[in-house]
Design an enzyme around this catalytic site. Sequence first.
Site: not given
Length: 626
Positions: A2, A47, A49-51, A75
Amino acid sequence: MCGFAGFVGEVENREQVLENMIDTIIHRGPDSSGKFVDEDAALGFRRLSIIDLSESGDQPLYNEDRSKVLVFNGEIYNYQELREELIQAGHTFVSNTDSETLIHGYEQWGEELVYRLRGMYAFAIWDQKAKRLFSARDIFGIKPLYYAQMNGTLMFGSEIKSFLEHPKFDKVFNEDALGNYLSFQFVPTNETFFKGVFCVQPGHYFVYENGKMTIKRYFEPNFTGDTTKSFEEVVDDIEKVMKESVEMHKISDVEVASYLSSGVDSSYLTYLGQVDRTFTVGFDEGKYSEIQDAKEFAASINMKNDAKVITPQEYWDNLSDIQYYMDEPVADPAAIALYFLSQEAAKKVKVVLSGEGSDELFGGYNIYCEPLEHTSFNKIPMPIRRMLGNFAERCLPRGMKGRGFLMRHGKTLEERYFANATNIFTEREANRILKKGCKPGIQKVTAPLYERVKDKDSVTKMQYVDMHLWLVHDILMKGDKMGMANSLEVRVPFLDKKVLELAQTLPLHYKVRAPKTKVALRGAAEKVIRSKTAEKKKLGFPIPIRVWLKEDAYYNRVKEMFLSDAAKKFFDTELLVKMLDEHKHAKHANEKTDNSRKIWTVYIFLVWYDRFFEHGKPVHPAMSAR
């Protein structure tokens, strides 16, 4: 992955100001946005969005009583174990994101939180009760973090361009940074080309309270070289820690792919990751393309490879937009190629693995062999070598065989080595070409670093310098900015805390045995991938700049910029054009001059300056395309 931006201080229309700031970094997070605004502070977020793809993963995030507010880019790979520990301590989670471990971790451990983190990160936490901002950057500098204190306001964020939207920000060019830029091809300190804007250095955090900023270093690499293990044991350890790191870097709720060149680093990661897709770019000119080798390797391990041939026209036509995304000029031609690589990957995935960092950790650059070679010549007393080096620099024509050797060996390592960039300007050359000249600055940058490793061997000294300069301000800068320009998260499994802990224990002969580099890492790779790839010499990202600058179309484009009003502000333009002409008309690369890297360094600076300073406020490419 992000991006965030924010400020502490008074300003009218604070919510709109914040909105404008985060709009400039929409490329970092096109999926959603969020804002926190009170009378003292404002924190904004974009954002990707990954997780935890649900809305519960949106930021800003809060602790249980909403007294603390978080914005975070990156991360945290050990977030699951941290989460369990925090739940046991009584904290309540409302999402499955790694982000939320930071806000509760800060509640539990305060500033000590940073010592527990394994990942890539830049984040800021605002404590509403204490009116205190805490912000930190990861130990390698994978994720960017900038700040500026101006007119009673602190601005902070993932990219400098967001500051330009704040009415308290004074946009002033920092001309003092230009001299070192010409030698390093990037700004090598915590300063930037914007006066009053600084980057937080890797492994540092800051606290801002009552108008006062305190910065602390919480991590420093320590290369001990003290392992007593056999080579076979070390190779097994590398294989084990790399497998674990790759698995942690694959944690995601979306598909993870990999960049793939023809070298050992990305090939080893691709094999360990067992990803479904790989991505490669190259050029039509034969030696400037790794596409065929990459495709052959991908086929050898039964993986898909998407490859793109970059045309000269699209490479040159996109330079201004790319400099906008970079925030600051980095005159590494590979940065532009990375833009197209990430653009191709982003068409199909949101996350890729990449091989940055292995050279600094495991001893991979070809120049690391230099202190181990020509040992007989190095026995000549230094005063004599210094005299020969000065003679070569002043009297022998550039391009003459042996000139560079005499110049390098006429100086100590501490005097001659400051970065992997070669054929950029010496301080003497930079002083000549700049209208105002430049003060000697290279050793002011490097001397404190060499002092901290004065008892180490030469290769370890070079690694340490590269980890603090080349890796941070070139390799990771372009990796993050070019990935995020295309809303793509780039993960770097070699730059992992556990991998570093192992790499620091390697003695010299497990790293470099001239002419071989990355000895132990290649040994681990050769256990699982073909020897042709595992043993391939370090190539870098080959870009045909030298060839293009001899063509009329690109020669004329550069010449026009060299004669621009912006160029006349800073440079002796007659010398610029002379340098360009010498390059164009040289019949052979080893004739009098190959000025391509010098030309490119000046040209990229001017392209960047034109975008940020010549036409008012720079416009986001997505807006200018409308």
